[in-house]
Design a protein around this motif. Structure first.
Motif, PDB file in Angstrom:
ATOM      1  N   TRP A   1       0.517  -1.493   0.074  1.00  0.00           N
ATOM      2  CA  TRP A   1       0.595   0.060   0.034  1.00  0.00           C
ATOM      3  C   TRP A   1       1.024   1.260  -0.218  1.00  0.00           C
ATOM      4  O   TRP A   1       2.537   0.535   0.017  1.00  0.00           O
TER       5      TRP A   1
ATOM      6  N   GLU B 177       1.004   5.748   1.017  1.00  0.00           N
ATOM      7  CA  GLU B 177       0.729   6.749   1.880  1.00  0.00           C
ATOM      8  C   GLU B 177       1.062   8.255   1.226  1.00  0.00           C
ATOM      9  O   GLU B 177       2.240   8.130   0.340  1.00  0.00           O
TER      10      GLU B 177
ATOM     11  N   SER C  11       2.920  13.692   7.259  1.00  0.00           N
ATOM     12  CA  SER C  11       2.263  12.847   8.386  1.00  0.00           C
ATOM     13  C   SER C  11       3.309  13.365   9.704  1.00  0.00           C
ATOM     14  O   SER C  11       4.137  13.744   9.257  1.00  0.00           O
TER      15      SER C  11
ATOM     16  N   ARG D  14       5.106   7.683   0.077  1.00  0.00           N
ATOM     17  CA  ARG D  14       5.402   6.941   1.080  1.00  0.00           C
ATOM     18  C   ARG D  14       4.884   4.887   0.754  1.00  0.00           C
ATOM     19  O   ARG D  14       4.022   4.757   0.065  1.00  0.00           O
TER      20      ARG D  14
ATOM     21  N   GLU E  65      10.528   6.287   0.742  1.00  0.00           N
ATOM     22  CA  GLU E  65       9.599   7.319   1.179  1.00  0.00           C
ATOM     23  C   GLU E  65      10.493   8.704   0.817  1.00  0.00           C
ATOM     24  O   GLU E  65      11.980   8.473   0.612  1.00  0.00           O
TER      25      GLU E  65
END
Length: 75
Positions: free
Chosen positions: A23, A25, A29, A37, A47
């Motif tokens: 997955w 993101e 954050s 990420r 990242e």
């Protein structure tokens, strides 16, 4: 109405990764200093940088690094 394949054609590695491996993101954050990420069940795959000039640049960076990850791991 037919579905557009624009995203899949533009970011094929990202789409494959999310469909088969892990997955992603996107966004700021509080805990991590990167805007994009990627993760699999083993942990962090990539990242990105803290910021990008635009969303397209962020997604291109993510797609390229996911491709590197998949190539390095024979996926």
């Amino acid at each position: 109405m037919p579905k557009s394949k624009f995203f899949e054609e533009t970011y094929p590695n990202l789409c494959r990764f999310v469909e088969e491996i892990g997955w992603i993101e996107i966004g700021e954050s509080e805990q991590i200093d990167s805007f994009v990420r990627a993760y699999d069940f083993g942990g962090t795959v990539y990242e990105g940088k803290a910021s990008y000039p635009n969303m397209e640049a962020a997604l291109q960076d993510l797609d390229a690094h996911i491709k590197e990850y998949m190539d390095e791991n024979g996926i």
